[in-house]
Scaffold this active site. Structure first.
Site: not given
Length: 137
Positions: A86, A127-128, A131
């Site tokens: 990241c 992954h985002e 977040h």
């Protein structure tokens, strides 16, 4: 506008709030920042540039895509383990990912869209989305 990358884990661990039509400028900055970091990054979430809005941007090949309020509506039954890095955090961590997922989101004109992502692009989206949920991977 290219923005600085946030590395504050306290800020990054806070869940994002839904984006509104007037947040499109944040999405545009996110794409600009992703392009500026293309040599070391394939996706960004708005909190990575200091905005707690549910907005992500990804690079698929040479194309860039911004998604406001992305939501997974379907995904593969099975998941698998990956190692991910990241831009906001040092090192790599393990994560469980689906091989494909269907995402509903708003585009830069705030029109509703739906798209299927497979393989590596699906990993980037997941992954985002982590977040956006305040999950540090």
């Amino acid at each position: 506008m290219i923005r600085d990358i946030v590395r504050d884990t306290f800020f990054l661990s806070q869940p994002s709030v839904p984006a509104e039509r007037n947040d499109v400028a944040i999405a545009e900055d996110l794409v600009d920042t992703l392009k500026a970091n293309a040599d070391r990054c394939v996706g960004l979430a708005a909190n990575m540039i200091g905005e707690r809005k549910c907005i992500i941007a990804i690079r698929v090949g040479h194309a860039y895509l911004a998604m406001l309020n992305p939501v997974v509506v379907r995904h593969a039954k099975e998941s698998y383990e990956v190692r991910e890095g990241c831009l906001s955090l040092a090192g790599e961590r393990s994560a469980q990912r689906y091989a494909w997922l269907e995402v509903e989101y708003r585009d830069l004109k705030f029109r509703k869209k739906r798209q299927v992502f497979r393989d590596f692009p699906a990993e980037i989206v997941q992954h985002e989305l982590d977040h956006c949920a305040g999950i540090l991977i």
